[in-house]
Design a protein around this motif. Sequence first.
Motif: not given
Length: 145
Positions: A34, A37, A40
Amino acid sequence: MNNLNYLYIMPILLVILSNVFYHTFSKNTPSDVNPFLALIATYGVALVSSILLFFLTKKESLIMEMSKMNLSNFLLGLAVLGVEGGYLLMYRNGWEISKGSLIANMCVSVIMLFVGWLLYKEGLSMKKLAGIAICIVGMFIINTK
């Protein structure tokens, strides 16, 4: 090289080198993870690194430094998310690394000439307008088969 030249040239070299790595790593981010992600993880590394660099370079207390910030510091986070997310999605959707970053940066450069002129009262000379025309022609040449 005197200090003024070093302080003037080093930041642009850092930007250039970082951008080369940035696009290379963005293009090589696994396409099945993703993208948010992945961001992040990216921001996690950036956060930890920024905290360390802050404490190594701080001149005043954390509270004093924070009091100097304004809304731009927070809006920049949204802009960075758009840039990074956009590049990840751009490369995942088939953009070539050699064309995508070049076209995006040419478009940004053209827009920033007008932003500089309108918001910051920077000059808009015939030389800059010619540069805009060359960029636009270059984008068409790059995209023709």
